[in-house]
Design a protein around this motif. Sequence first.
Motif, PDB file in Angstrom:
ATOM      1  N   LEU A 176      27.571   3.592  15.943  1.00 51.22           N
ATOM      2  CA  LEU A 176      28.127   4.594  16.465  1.00 51.22           C
ATOM      3  C   LEU A 176      29.085   4.192  17.595  1.00 51.22           C
ATOM      4  CD1 LEU A 176      28.091   7.526  16.703  1.00 51.22           C
ATOM      5  CD2 LEU A 176      26.593   7.425  18.749  1.00 51.22           C
ATOM      6  N   LEU A 177      30.531   4.498  17.318  1.00 52.99           N
ATOM      7  CA  LEU A 177      31.259   4.267  18.478  1.00 52.99           C
ATOM      8  C   LEU A 177      31.227   5.137  19.271  1.00 52.99           C
ATOM      9  CD1 LEU A 177      33.780   2.390  19.338  1.00 52.99           C
ATOM     10  CD2 LEU A 177      35.095   4.155  18.541  1.00 52.99           C
ATOM     11  N   VAL A 178      30.991   4.529  20.772  1.00 52.85           N
ATOM     12  CA  VAL A 178      30.651   5.454  22.076  1.00 52.85           C
ATOM     13  C   VAL A 178      32.186   5.342  22.604  1.00 52.85           C
ATOM     14  CG1 VAL A 178      29.714   5.475  23.979  1.00 52.85           C
ATOM     15  CG2 VAL A 178      28.177   5.035  22.051  1.00 52.85           C
ATOM     16  N   GLY A 179      32.964   4.346  22.770  1.00 54.22           N
ATOM     17  CA  GLY A 179      34.228   4.256  23.297  1.00 54.22           C
ATOM     18  C   GLY A 179      34.907   2.984  23.234  1.00 54.22           C
ATOM     19  N   ARG A 180      36.150   3.012  23.402  1.00 52.13           N
ATOM     20  CA  ARG A 180      36.732   1.660  23.459  1.00 52.13           C
ATOM     21  C   ARG A 180      38.171   1.954  24.207  1.00 52.13           C
ATOM     22  NH1 ARG A 180      38.220  -0.606  17.720  1.00 52.13           N
ATOM     23  NH2 ARG A 180      40.158  -1.515  18.765  1.00 52.13           N
ATOM     24  N   GLU A 181      38.348   0.803  24.997  1.00 48.12           N
ATOM     25  CA  GLU A 181      39.595   0.833  25.931  1.00 48.12           C
ATOM     26  C   GLU A 181      40.413  -0.454  25.997  1.00 48.12           C
ATOM     27  OE1 GLU A 181      40.484   2.239  30.624  1.00 48.12           O
ATOM     28  OE2 GLU A 181      38.426   1.439  30.094  1.00 48.12           O
ATOM     29  N   ASN A 182      41.611  -0.343  25.777  1.00 42.66           N
ATOM     30  CA  ASN A 182      42.460  -1.567  25.852  1.00 42.66           C
ATOM     31  C   ASN A 182      42.301  -2.428  24.714  1.00 42.66           C
ATOM     32  OD1 ASN A 182      44.683  -2.921  26.947  1.00 42.66           O
ATOM     33  ND2 ASN A 182      43.110  -4.246  28.318  1.00 42.66           N
ATOM     34  N   ALA A 183      41.909  -2.152  23.797  1.00 41.91           N
ATOM     35  CA  ALA A 183      41.191  -2.984  22.494  1.00 41.91           C
ATOM     36  C   ALA A 183      42.144  -3.109  21.204  1.00 41.91           C
ATOM     37  CB  ALA A 183      39.552  -2.556  22.428  1.00 41.91           C
ATOM     38  N   THR A 184      42.556  -3.999  20.751  1.00 40.20           N
ATOM     39  CA  THR A 184      43.000  -3.996  19.239  1.00 40.20           C
ATOM     40  C   THR A 184      41.720  -4.968  18.726  1.00 40.20           C
ATOM     41  OG1 THR A 184      44.736  -4.555  17.925  1.00 40.20           O
ATOM     42  CG2 THR A 184      44.032  -6.079  19.718  1.00 40.20           C
ATOM     43  N   GLY A 185      42.004  -4.704  17.097  1.00 45.45           N
ATOM     44  CA  GLY A 185      40.872  -5.453  16.571  1.00 45.45           C
ATOM     45  C   GLY A 185      39.599  -4.794  16.499  1.00 45.45           C
ATOM     46  N   GLY A 186      38.438  -5.190  16.348  1.00 49.50           N
ATOM     47  CA  GLY A 186      37.227  -4.588  16.160  1.00 49.50           C
ATOM     48  C   GLY A 186      36.827  -3.912  14.903  1.00 49.50           C
ATOM     49  N   THR A 187      37.691  -4.402  13.706  1.00 47.60           N
ATOM     50  CA  THR A 187      37.556  -3.793  12.565  1.00 47.60           C
ATOM     51  C   THR A 187      36.220  -4.227  11.763  1.00 47.60           C
ATOM     52  OG1 THR A 187      39.785  -3.939  12.101  1.00 47.60           O
ATOM     53  CG2 THR A 187      38.537  -3.893  10.250  1.00 47.60           C
TER      54      THR A 187
END
Length: 248
Positions: A176-187
């Motif tokens: 479950l994605l809770v949050g992300r910030e200043n991020a690229t990738g993570g596929t």
Amino acid sequence: MRATSEQRTGVEPLTHAREAVGRDGACVVPGDEVMRSLGVDDQGWAGFAGHWDDLRPDPYAARSGTQRLRRYGRFVVSPEGRREPAPVEEFRQPGDSNRLFLDEGRVFDPLTEELLADPVLDGLLELLGGIAGVLDDPPRWVVHVHPFRVLGSADSRGDATPEGRHQDGVTLVSSLLVGRENATGGTSEVVDADGREILTTTLAEPATLLVGDDRRTWHGVDPIRPVDPRAPARRDVLVVTFMPEEAR
């Protein structure tokens, strides 16, 4: 705030997700649908996400240069969704499912009392239990709960899965994605036993949920890197797995 059962019309639990996991082995549920099913508004979600500011460094992932924070909890859950705490033992995955840790017992700080008391957690376990019921019907499930924060920088890898493509040795695995910030990738990538792609997705919107049948799929996530190299990249997820109690 969690809505009452009369209000939570989506909880029977996401029929299309149950069908897709049973048929294809994995699926993605959009964040707005998960939020409606949980009966959570933006304020309630922000409170839930705040628990990720109280995680602890993962010394095992640090061996491979990954800056990851986490906690760990374990429950026994009845088919009706009743949650009972179970002793927090070392976390161990079968050696044939995670080649990085090779059946190594790992010890993590437990879940905070605040997270345990958050109604979003109960709602999520109920939702996931409904999906897991498509795959098996044990008297009780053992549920492992892992809140993660992965950090990436211009000169370090932000590996969500430093072990690479793997299984968790369970029945149902979810992220479950809770949050992300200043991020690229993570596929995120999910493949079958022959390496054929089932789905590829970048969890970008809060509350987006990836669920899979861990017995017949493998999964992995590529590293995150900062969009602005002057600040760290951050990816917060909650990984929850279900397995029959007798198989623990």
